[in-house]
Every structure is written in C-alpha cells, then in structure tokens.
Design a protein around this motif. Structure first.
Motif, PDB file in Angstrom:
ATOM      1  N   ASN A  91      33.298  63.758  46.311  1.00 21.38           N
ATOM      2  CA  ASN A  91      33.135  64.452  45.093  1.00 21.38           C
ATOM      3  C   ASN A  91      31.722  64.150  44.637  1.00 21.38           C
ATOM      4  OD1 ASN A  91      36.016  64.406  44.981  1.00 21.38           O
ATOM      5  ND2 ASN A  91      36.297  62.787  43.712  1.00 21.38           N
ATOM      6  N   SER A  95      29.253  67.352  43.972  1.00 24.32           N
ATOM      7  CA  SER A  95      28.808  67.363  42.757  1.00 24.32           C
ATOM      8  C   SER A  95      27.181  67.570  42.792  1.00 24.32           C
ATOM      9  CB  SER A  95      28.907  66.046  41.800  1.00 24.32           C
ATOM     10  OG  SER A  95      30.426  66.031  41.634  1.00 24.32           O
ATOM     11  N   VAL A 152      36.154  69.184  39.323  1.00 27.34           N
ATOM     12  CA  VAL A 152      36.572  68.096  40.059  1.00 27.34           C
ATOM     13  C   VAL A 152      37.903  67.567  38.807  1.00 27.34           C
ATOM     14  CG1 VAL A 152      35.740  65.411  40.046  1.00 27.34           C
ATOM     15  CG2 VAL A 152      34.311  67.353  40.866  1.00 27.34           C
ATOM     16  N   ARG A 156      40.459  67.421  41.436  1.00 24.25           N
ATOM     17  CA  ARG A 156      40.644  66.003  41.943  1.00 24.25           C
ATOM     18  C   ARG A 156      41.101  65.119  40.711  1.00 24.25           C
ATOM     19  NH1 ARG A 156      41.135  65.784  47.307  1.00 24.25           N
ATOM     20  NH2 ARG A 156      39.675  67.352  48.279  1.00 24.25           N
ATOM     21  N   ASP A 159      41.400  61.293  40.848  1.00 27.52           N
ATOM     22  CA  ASP A 159      40.024  60.560  41.214  1.00 27.52           C
ATOM     23  C   ASP A 159      39.033  60.540  39.653  1.00 27.52           C
ATOM     24  OD1 ASP A 159      40.511  60.481  43.624  1.00 27.52           O
ATOM     25  OD2 ASP A 159      39.337  62.223  44.416  1.00 27.52           O
ATOM     26  N   ASP A 165      34.185  57.934  35.245  1.00 29.98           N
ATOM     27  CA  ASP A 165      34.357  58.887  36.367  1.00 29.98           C
ATOM     28  C   ASP A 165      33.590  60.073  35.594  1.00 29.98           C
ATOM     29  OD1 ASP A 165      35.815  57.445  38.018  1.00 29.98           O
ATOM     30  OD2 ASP A 165      37.503  57.849  36.945  1.00 29.98           O
ATOM     31  N   ILE A 169      30.384  61.934  37.643  1.00 28.04           N
ATOM     32  CA  ILE A 169      30.235  62.969  38.375  1.00 28.04           C
ATOM     33  C   ILE A 169      29.164  63.783  37.557  1.00 28.04           C
ATOM     34  CG2 ILE A 169      31.798  65.100  38.519  1.00 28.04           C
ATOM     35  CD1 ILE A 169      32.356  63.044  40.510  1.00 28.04           C
TER      36      ILE A 169
END
Length: 459
Positions: A91, A95, A152, A156, A159, A165, A169
């Motif tokens: 991830n 990114s 994301v 995702r 995650d 988070d 990201i």
C-alpha cells in the motif's frame, strides 16, 4: 464476539471450505496488478521525460540528488506512526508511486493547460500565473493526490481502519508528489544558476533547497493529511451513515485545498508574507496534526488493551497478552526475545505479524461492539484468529516474557506487626482457605475475569 472454541476445529480454510465462483478475467488479481503497474510505469516514464525536458539532463540529476534527501525521513516518520497496526508495504509503495508518477503527471499537464488557457483568455500572463498557483494548482494537485487515498479506501478496505491509516496513506502519497515536484524546482533553479554563473549559498539552487527541503518538507504531506483524516473518520463510521461517509472526506479535501492555496498565495502577501504564513499557519497546523495522530495512536493501544481480554477468556490468548500487545515497549521486547531465543529474524517476523493480527482483531471487535461491523465480520474474525493460532508457538512465550519484563512494579507495604520466620525463627504455613461451597470436580472453578466470556452480538 469470540464465538469460536478455544482451538480451531476447521482444517485451516477460513471460508469453511465453500468453493468460490470463478471470477471473470478482469477480476483476477494478476490482471489488476498488471494494469496498475503498467499505468504507474507509463506515468513515470512520461513525467520523467517532461521533467528532464524542462530541466536538462544535468539539472535533472542535481534535482534528483537533492530531492531524495527528505524522502527516507518522511517515510520513516509515517511508518513510525503506523507501528500499532502496520499496513502492508504494498500500500505504501502504491501510494508513493501514485504521488510521484500519476498525480504529478496529472498536475503538470492540468496546471499547464489551465494557466495557458487563462493567459490566452485574459491576455495577462502575470495574473494567469498567480491565479494558476493559488486556485488551479491546489484544486488539481490535492484532487490527484486524494485519488490514491480513495483507491486504497475502496480496494484495500481491510487495511484502512481508522485515522492513522488515512494519515499514513495520504502522507506517503504527498511525499511522492513532493519528491517529483522538488526535482522539477531544484533542477530548474540549477539551470538558472548555470545561465547566470551563480553558485554557493547565494545561488537560486541553495535558496530553493532551503525553502522546499529544509524549512517545509512536510508542506505537501500536511495538506493531503487533512484528506486522509477525512477518509479515516469515514472508515470509523457505520455503513448506514452514508451522508457522513461522503461528506467528511470531501470536507477534508476542501480543507487541504484551502491550506494549499494559502501556502501558494503567501508570496503575494508582501515581502514577509511567506514567513507570516509559515509561522502563523503551517507550524501550528503541523503541531496540531502531530498531536492528533500521536493521541490517536495511544487511543488505538488502549483499544487493544480493552478489547482483547474477551479472547483471553475464550482461550485464544493468554491472560498476559492483552497487556503486552497494548504496549509498544512490550511489543519490542517480545520481538527481541523471539529473535534471540527462537530462530532469528523469522521468529521476530512471526511475532510482529502476531501483534499486527491481534491489533486488527481488537479493532474489528470494537467496530462490532459499536455497531459498525461490516457484513463479513464473522469471516474476518475467524481469519484473524486462525492467523494468531498459527503463530502461537513462538509469539506466546515471547509476549509472556515481555509482559513480565515490562510490568510496572507493585509496591508492597511492610506490615506494622512483627513477622516471624525471619532471622532463624520458623515460619508457620498459613491455614488453607476452605471454599464456602463444596467444589464439584466435574465443574472446575475459573478465576474471576473483568470481561464477559459470552458473545455480546449473539441474537
């Protein structure tokens, strides 16, 4: 929660052996990964050619060498923030690549087109440049960077569980974008110095390096982090709160655009406009967001300590593990102990994975207890418990050792009466305490625990 027995009864398939339908070719993982890698690679090659065209080969190499300096520090800082529940490196790689390649390409094309269009329409190139820097650039650049956070968040989702988070990201995406932008600015400054014959501290390159790399390496990450916080709050919201899940990320994006516009417009506020904006807006905002992220990380550790004891009651964890998993120091001690006693880096990696899965399990339970669990709650819980069970042989002794080594000392006051059995006086064994009721050997008495062992979500 903790609906499973204290040991797995399934053969290792978290789905219970249910055969999944064959996905279409465009839904296969290798197709999606291949398309994404191809897109980012083509974007990188195009942006590389555009930057080299504007700076020249020598300017590009100088800009690249100077722009790369803050990148490891920023990546390490965001990775440090994500230590409670570290997300996968893929991830972060996506990114950074999106920010450095795709977002930078979108920004350089859109900004150039918009500025030229405004200059043609108004016949005033100076005003077009100012308007492009203060209005067009913030909208285009923050939207391009926010696309990585959105991707994301959508693809995702497991995650992406909270504010930290979103911050990580968004910050890594903005770090990649600033890396490419710094190459362009520093390479252009070097070319200007080559034409003017300037060098040393008084050069344009030195001034650009000081402003962009020394004073404000966190500028782009600071803007985009506001968008990441919005997506993080959305991730904490229940599925039925559709309006909140949409409006909060949009609000974060608008705040990011506003702060970016204020930063770009600081040069138009007079001779000392840059320093005024830097001192009155950037530094306080950076300090406030740093405090918010660190406070959120401590809150996540508290969540681990509060939610995991239910699984200890069910037999999935030992009684000491919730404490050890809720302390960053104890986690580090456990990894070091596993590295020394159980096989080096592989054992330490198993303990690190155990800590990450346990943290995800605590967050999952909290969302379920607050009524924010997704539809795959039970499946996800089983998967996490299965991953913990696979690594228990190494992780449990390491975490037990860490809990004993990091537990705070308990002060014991000396009794006011004389204690016999010291200095040669024999100590008398205490009389055993008889239970108030006879004990049935078929039903052993369990110690009292502060958390219920029943499933609070069973209907």
């Amino acid at each position: 929660m903790a609906t499973c027995p204290p040991y797995p009864t399934y053969p290792g398939d978290p789905t219970g052996g249910t055969a999944l339908r064959h996905a279409h070719w465009w839904q296969r993982k290798w197709v999606r990964y291949g398309a994404l890698i191809t897109l980012l690679t083509l974007s990188g090659l195009v942006i590389l050619a555009l930057v080299r065209q504007q700076t020249g080969t020598e300017g590009f190499l100088v800009g690249l060498g100077l722009a790369v300096l803050p990148v490891p520090l920023l990546i390490a800082a965001f990775r440090w923030l994500d230590r409670v529940e570290p997300g996968p490196w893929r991830n972060l790689l996506f990114s950074f690549a999106w920010g450095a390649c795709a977002a930078a390409l979108i920004a350089i094309i859109a900004n150039s087109f918009a500025t030229k269009w405004i200059a043609t329409a108004t016949a005033d190139p100076t005003s077009a440049d100012t308007l492009g820097a203060t209005v067009i650039a913030p909208i285009v650049e923050e939207s391009a960077k926010a696309a990585a956070v959105l991707l994301v968040f959508l693809f995702r989702r497991r995650d992406f569980t909270g504010i930290v988070d979103g911050v990580v990201i968004a910050g890594v995406t903005a770090t990649g974008f600033a890396f490419t932008e710094n190459i362009l600015y520093l390479g252009t400054a070097f070319g200007t110095d080559q034409l003017n014959g300037a060098g040393g501290i008084a050069s344009v390159t030195a001034a650009t390096f000081f402003v962009r790399v020394v004073m404000s390496p966190f500028a782009h990450p600071l803007f985009t982090v506001l968008t990441g916080i919005g997506f993080g709050i959305s991730a904490l919201s229940a599925e039925r709160q559709h309006l909140r899940r949409v409006l909060v990320p949009l609000s974060g994006l608008l705040l990011a655009m506003g702060m970016h516009a204020t930063w770009n417009g600081s040069s138009t506020f007079g001779q000392y406009g840059f320093f005024v904006v830097y001192a009155m807006f950037m530094v306080p905002a950076f300090a406030l967001l740093t405090w918010l992220v660190i406070w959120t990380r401590q809150r996540e550790l508290r969540t681990v300590r509060e939610e995991l004891p239910a699984y200890a009651v069910a037999g999935w964890l030992t009684p000491t593990e919730p404490y050890a998993l809720g302390s960053m120091r104890a986690r580090r001690v456990a990894r070091d102990y596993a590295r020394r006693r159980f096989g080096g880096r592989s054992a330490a990696r198993a303990v690190s994975q155990y800590e990450a899965y346990a943290t995800s399990l605590a967050f999952l339970r909290r969302r379920g207890r607050l009524g924010r669990a997704d539809a795959d709650f039970v499946v996800r819980e089983r998967e996490l418990l299965h991953e913990l069970w696979r690594r228990r042989e190494v992780a449990r002794p390491a975490l037990d050792h860490a809990a004993r080594m990091t537990a705070p000392p308990v002060p014991v006051a000396a009794p006011p009466w004389p204690v016999y059995g010291v200095y040669g006086h024999p100590a008398h064994a205490p009389h055993p305490v008889q239970p108030a009721h006879p004990v049935d050997p078929t039903h052993p008495v369990h110690p009292a625990v502060p958390y219920p062992a029943y499933n609070p979500y069973r209907t």
